[in-house]
Design a protein around this motif. Structure first.
Motif, PDB file in Angstrom:
ATOM      1  N   LEU A  16      10.145  22.348  18.852  1.00  0.00           N
ATOM      2  CA  LEU A  16       8.732  22.016  19.020  1.00  0.00           C
ATOM      3  C   LEU A  16       8.567  20.525  19.288  1.00  0.00           C
ATOM      4  N   SER A  17       7.669  20.195  20.212  1.00  0.00           N
ATOM      5  CA  SER A  17       7.374  18.792  20.497  1.00  0.00           C
ATOM      6  C   SER A  17       6.471  18.219  19.413  1.00  0.00           C
ATOM      7  N   TRP A  18       6.626  16.926  19.173  1.00  0.00           N
ATOM      8  CA  TRP A  18       5.799  16.258  18.163  1.00  0.00           C
ATOM      9  C   TRP A  18       4.330  16.284  18.551  1.00  0.00           C
ATOM     10  N   LYS A  19       4.045  16.307  19.845  1.00  0.00           N
ATOM     11  CA  LYS A  19       2.653  16.317  20.298  1.00  0.00           C
ATOM     12  C   LYS A  19       1.931  17.564  19.814  1.00  0.00           C
ATOM     13  N   SER A  20       2.543  18.740  20.019  1.00  0.00           N
ATOM     14  CA  SER A  20       1.915  19.995  19.595  1.00  0.00           C
ATOM     15  C   SER A  20       1.754  20.044  18.089  1.00  0.00           C
ATOM     16  N   LEU A  21       2.778  19.589  17.373  1.00  0.00           N
ATOM     17  CA  LEU A  21       2.719  19.605  15.917  1.00  0.00           C
ATOM     18  C   LEU A  21       1.637  18.660  15.401  1.00  0.00           C
ATOM     19  N   THR A  22       1.535  17.480  16.010  1.00  0.00           N
ATOM     20  CA  THR A  22       0.523  16.502  15.587  1.00  0.00           C
ATOM     21  C   THR A  22      -0.886  17.026  15.824  1.00  0.00           C
ATOM     22  N   VAL A  23      -1.107  17.639  16.979  1.00  0.00           N
ATOM     23  CA  VAL A  23      -2.431  18.191  17.292  1.00  0.00           C
ATOM     24  C   VAL A  23      -2.819  19.261  16.278  1.00  0.00           C
ATOM     25  N   THR A  24      -1.880  20.145  15.945  1.00  0.00           N
ATOM     26  CA  THR A  24      -2.167  21.223  14.991  1.00  0.00           C
ATOM     27  C   THR A  24      -2.483  20.673  13.606  1.00  0.00           C
ATOM     28  N   ILE A  25      -1.677  19.723  13.143  1.00  0.00           N
ATOM     29  CA  ILE A  25      -1.897  19.158  11.809  1.00  0.00           C
ATOM     30  C   ILE A  25      -3.223  18.407  11.759  1.00  0.00           C
ATOM     31  N   ALA A  27      -5.871  18.914  13.579  1.00  0.00           N
ATOM     32  CA  ALA A  27      -6.975  19.874  13.652  1.00  0.00           C
ATOM     33  C   ALA A  27      -7.227  20.502  12.285  1.00  0.00           C
ATOM     34  N   HIS A  28      -6.171  20.922  11.607  1.00  0.00           N
ATOM     35  CA  HIS A  28      -6.341  21.530  10.273  1.00  0.00           C
ATOM     36  C   HIS A  28      -6.769  20.492   9.239  1.00  0.00           C
ATOM     37  N   LEU A  29      -6.315  19.266   9.391  1.00  0.00           N
ATOM     38  CA  LEU A  29      -6.767  18.200   8.497  1.00  0.00           C
ATOM     39  C   LEU A  29      -8.260  17.962   8.663  1.00  0.00           C
ATOM     40  N   THR A  30      -8.719  17.985   9.914  1.00  0.00           N
ATOM     41  CA  THR A  30     -10.158  17.806  10.177  1.00  0.00           C
ATOM     42  C   THR A  30     -10.963  18.965   9.610  1.00  0.00           C
ATOM     43  N   MET A  31     -10.450  20.199   9.773  1.00  0.00           N
ATOM     44  CA  MET A  31     -11.135  21.358   9.216  1.00  0.00           C
ATOM     45  C   MET A  31     -11.263  21.250   7.695  1.00  0.00           C
ATOM     46  N   ALA A  75     -12.764  21.446  15.594  1.00  0.00           N
ATOM     47  CA  ALA A  75     -11.401  21.394  15.048  1.00  0.00           C
ATOM     48  C   ALA A  75     -10.828  22.791  14.855  1.00  0.00           C
ATOM     49  N   CYS A  76     -11.673  23.729  14.463  1.00  0.00           N
ATOM     50  CA  CYS A  76     -11.237  25.118  14.290  1.00  0.00           C
ATOM     51  C   CYS A  76     -10.759  25.700  15.618  1.00  0.00           C
ATOM     52  N   PHE A  77     -11.496  25.421  16.686  1.00  0.00           N
ATOM     53  CA  PHE A  77     -11.112  25.895  18.024  1.00  0.00           C
ATOM     54  C   PHE A  77      -9.763  25.314  18.430  1.00  0.00           C
ATOM     55  N   VAL A  78      -9.622  23.987  18.271  1.00  0.00           N
ATOM     56  CA  VAL A  78      -8.368  23.322  18.649  1.00  0.00           C
ATOM     57  C   VAL A  78      -7.215  23.806  17.765  1.00  0.00           C
ATOM     58  N   GLY A  79      -7.490  23.954  16.456  1.00  0.00           N
ATOM     59  CA  GLY A  79      -6.435  24.381  15.526  1.00  0.00           C
ATOM     60  C   GLY A  79      -5.926  25.777  15.825  1.00  0.00           C
ATOM     61  N   ILE A  80      -6.848  26.703  16.067  1.00  0.00           N
ATOM     62  CA  ILE A  80      -6.437  28.083  16.368  1.00  0.00           C
ATOM     63  C   ILE A  80      -5.691  28.138  17.694  1.00  0.00           C
ATOM     64  N   LEU A  81      -6.199  27.404  18.704  1.00  0.00           N
ATOM     65  CA  LEU A  81      -5.557  27.398  20.023  1.00  0.00           C
ATOM     66  C   LEU A  81      -4.151  26.812  19.937  1.00  0.00           C
ATOM     67  N   SER A  82      -4.021  25.665  19.264  1.00  0.00           N
ATOM     68  CA  SER A  82      -2.699  25.027  19.162  1.00  0.00           C
ATOM     69  C   SER A  82      -1.744  25.870  18.314  1.00  0.00           C
ATOM     70  N   SER A  83      -2.258  26.516  17.251  1.00  0.00           N
ATOM     71  CA  SER A  83      -1.406  27.388  16.432  1.00  0.00           C
ATOM     72  C   SER A  83      -0.898  28.578  17.237  1.00  0.00           C
TER      73      SER A  83
END
Length: 562
Positions: A16-25, A27-31, A75-83
């Protein structure tokens, strides 16, 4: 701990790339942060409405709430999409690892895998398992951040209430885990009792003749009732356990709620908190319920997922059986020696192949005839290193075959079969296949020209880049054979194996015969055929019967032998 280790081992396959992991974390942190902070503007709204009578400040609190939940929705939209993207990438990584392992396994394991439907079962489990694993970890991270944020919010609102929650929450998690484990154990006992009953019932149905003959209906029914008694007891215990846990849970929850309300009421009576603070603290308590329940079920979720993860990891941990490490030079001589080689295969009484001393000189072309299809397949598999002899050694240029790295060994071999198969979607990909996929177009064209395939390739709509196959551009048997010959020419092997090829119809083909003769020239060649083809440069004919060499014929006549 072991179940967690299985999950972490499975995640280790994910590249996994750090970019995808950072975006997911993030997003969930914001949620988690927006939900944890929501009680604070609620406090301000109530105080400004009922105590301070400040409509402007109340409106700003409403705007803050709208902003928080709007940001949470984004953030929920981004988190679900990235997950989901990580889950899809994880599925791809697992499938790739599965395909690599499957194709590297010893071929004798394939029938067992197919008979037990293990391949189908594992393939079907990969997508749900990948999504469930990613969902489990993202939910765990989100719940951890949400609980941390809510506790920070409580600490900001009221120190005494925060201390009470710090004491209560671990106890609540422990109680929920114990209750869930008790239900799991009860369900497991029920499952075992059901299996025992089904086994006994199956035996009764198998013995139907004796039961009917002796009129043993009532006796057998009583025996089945006796076997079913533990099931009835377990169901009764489950009912009692459910009632007890429900009552105990309600008592404990009521005690916790009353304790919290008592603390709030005492602080309100002593004017230590206002309406807004009390409401905010109650809101925090309610928001804590869902993540705490999910955290309490983490252990059970780990156990459940481990049952699916274990078979997949067990499959991936299998040894490929390729122990050789020696690399051989690209331009090897091509000498083959079979020393005391015996191979039994599935037969245990006598060997399927029994080659005491059989050697092939570099550049020699031999025809092996008289053998059965099973003997021929075993011979080719031994030569390719896909099967190992039960005793004896196969030498290539004086190197034992078992010491040679399989990839290095296969680089010296080309195989052409009667029923030439397409291995890629495009014509070019079928010629430059596998470790030759980096060949340039000029090299591919030259090989296709030498095999005679360019004559029909030029007539195709996209030439070498034409999609080939039954559903796209169907090819004749001769055209497939020309592509297989082109693949062998591009590979330029030291050893050539012709499996039941050429047959009489190919030998009568004025286009195909010269191409094969040119390919065989100065190359160690093994031709497996029931008839001796009319090819030049055949040095010997080996008659293989009952697994052993019964006759060696020096071949001097180049005329057809039919």
């Amino acid at each position: 701990m072991r179940n967690l280790q299985l999950h972490l081992r499975l995640l280790g396959i994910l590249d996994l790339s750090w970019k995808s992991l950072t975006v997911t974390i993030l997003a969930h942190l914001t949620m988690a942060a927006t939900l944890a902070a929501s009680p604070l503007p609620v406090q301000q709204l109530l105080n400004d409405t009922f105590i301070n009578n400040d409509p402007v400040s109340a409106q700003s609190a409403i705007l803050i709430l709208l902003l928080l939940f709007g940001l949470r929705g984004l953030a929920c939209f981004v988190g679900i999409l990235s997950s989901n993207q990580i889950g899809n990438h994880f599925s791809t990584s697992l499938r790739h690892a599965f395909f690599d392992k499957l194709l590297s396994l010893p071929i004798q394991q394939y029938p067992h895998l197919q008979d037990n439907n293990e391949i189908e079962t594992l393939i079907h489990s990969i997508d749900p398992l990948a999504q469930a694993t990613i969902r489990f970890f993202t939910t765990l991270v989100y719940d951890g951040m949400l609980v941390t944020g809510l506790m920070a919010c409580v600490l900001h609102l009221n120190d005494d209430y925060a201390l009470l929650l710090f004491l209560i929450l671990p106890l609540l998690i422990l109680i929920l885990q114990v209750m869930h484990d008790q239900r799991q154990q009860s369900d497991h006992r029920h499952h075992l009792a059901s299996r025992q009953l089904l086994q006994r019932l199956s035996e009764s149905l198998q013995h139907y003749r004796e039961i009917h003959l002796h009129a043993g209906y009532s006796t057998e029914s009583e025996r089945l009732d006796k076997v079913a008694e533990p099931l009835t007891r377990i169901q009764h215990q489950q009912g009692k356990l459910s009632a007890m846990t429900m009552a105990l849970g309600q008592i404990l929850m009521a005690a916790i709620a009353i304790t919290m309300l008592y603390l709030l009421s005492q602080q309100a009576l002593h004017h230590q908190i206002d309406l807004g603070q009390a409401t905010a603290l109650i809101a925090v308590s309610l928001l804590l319920i869902a993540p705490i329940r999910r955290i309490a079920r983490v252990s059970a979720k780990l156990r459940y997922n481990a049952k699916v993860i274990q078979p997949l990891l067990t499959f991936l941990d299998q040894s490929s059986g390729q122990t050789g490490k020696t690399d051989i030079p690209r331009h090897a001589r091509g000498k083959l020696v079979f020393e005391q080689v015996r191979f039994y295969g599935k037969q245990q009484t006598r060997p399927l192949l029994n080659l005491y001393h059989f050697s092939i000189k570099p550049g020699e072309s031999i025809v092996i005839t008289g053998c059965s299809a099973t003997e021929k397949d075993a011979f080719i598999d031994l030569l390719l290193g896909l099967q190992q002899p039960d005793c004896g050694t196969i030498l290539f240029d004086d190197h034992p075959l078992e010491t040679i790295a399989l990839r290095s060994w296969h680089a010296h071999i080309a195989l052409i079969t009667q029923n030439a198969v397409l291995l890629d979607e495009k014509i070019a990909g079928n010629i430059a296949y596998g470790d030759n996929r980096c060949a340039n177009e000029a090299e591919i064209t030259a090989a296709a020209q030498a095999s005679g395939a360019m004559a029909f390739i030029r007539q195709l709509p996209e030439g070498l880049q034409t999609q080939a196959g039954d559903s796209t551009t169907p090819l004749t048997t001769k055209q497939r054979q020309q592509i297989a010959i082109a693949r062998a020419i591009l590979r330029n092997p030291g050893i050539l194996i012709l499996d039941d090829f050429p047959r009489q119809e190919e030998c009568n083909d004025n286009d195909l015969l010269p191409v094969l003769e040119a390919l065989i020239e100065n190359r160690t060649t093994l031709i497996f055929s029931q008839q001796v083809p009319s090819l030049k440069n055949i040095d010997r004919i080996i008659v293989l019967e009952d697994g052993g060499i019964t006759e060696k014929i020096q071949y001097l006549d180049y005329s057809p032998h039919y």
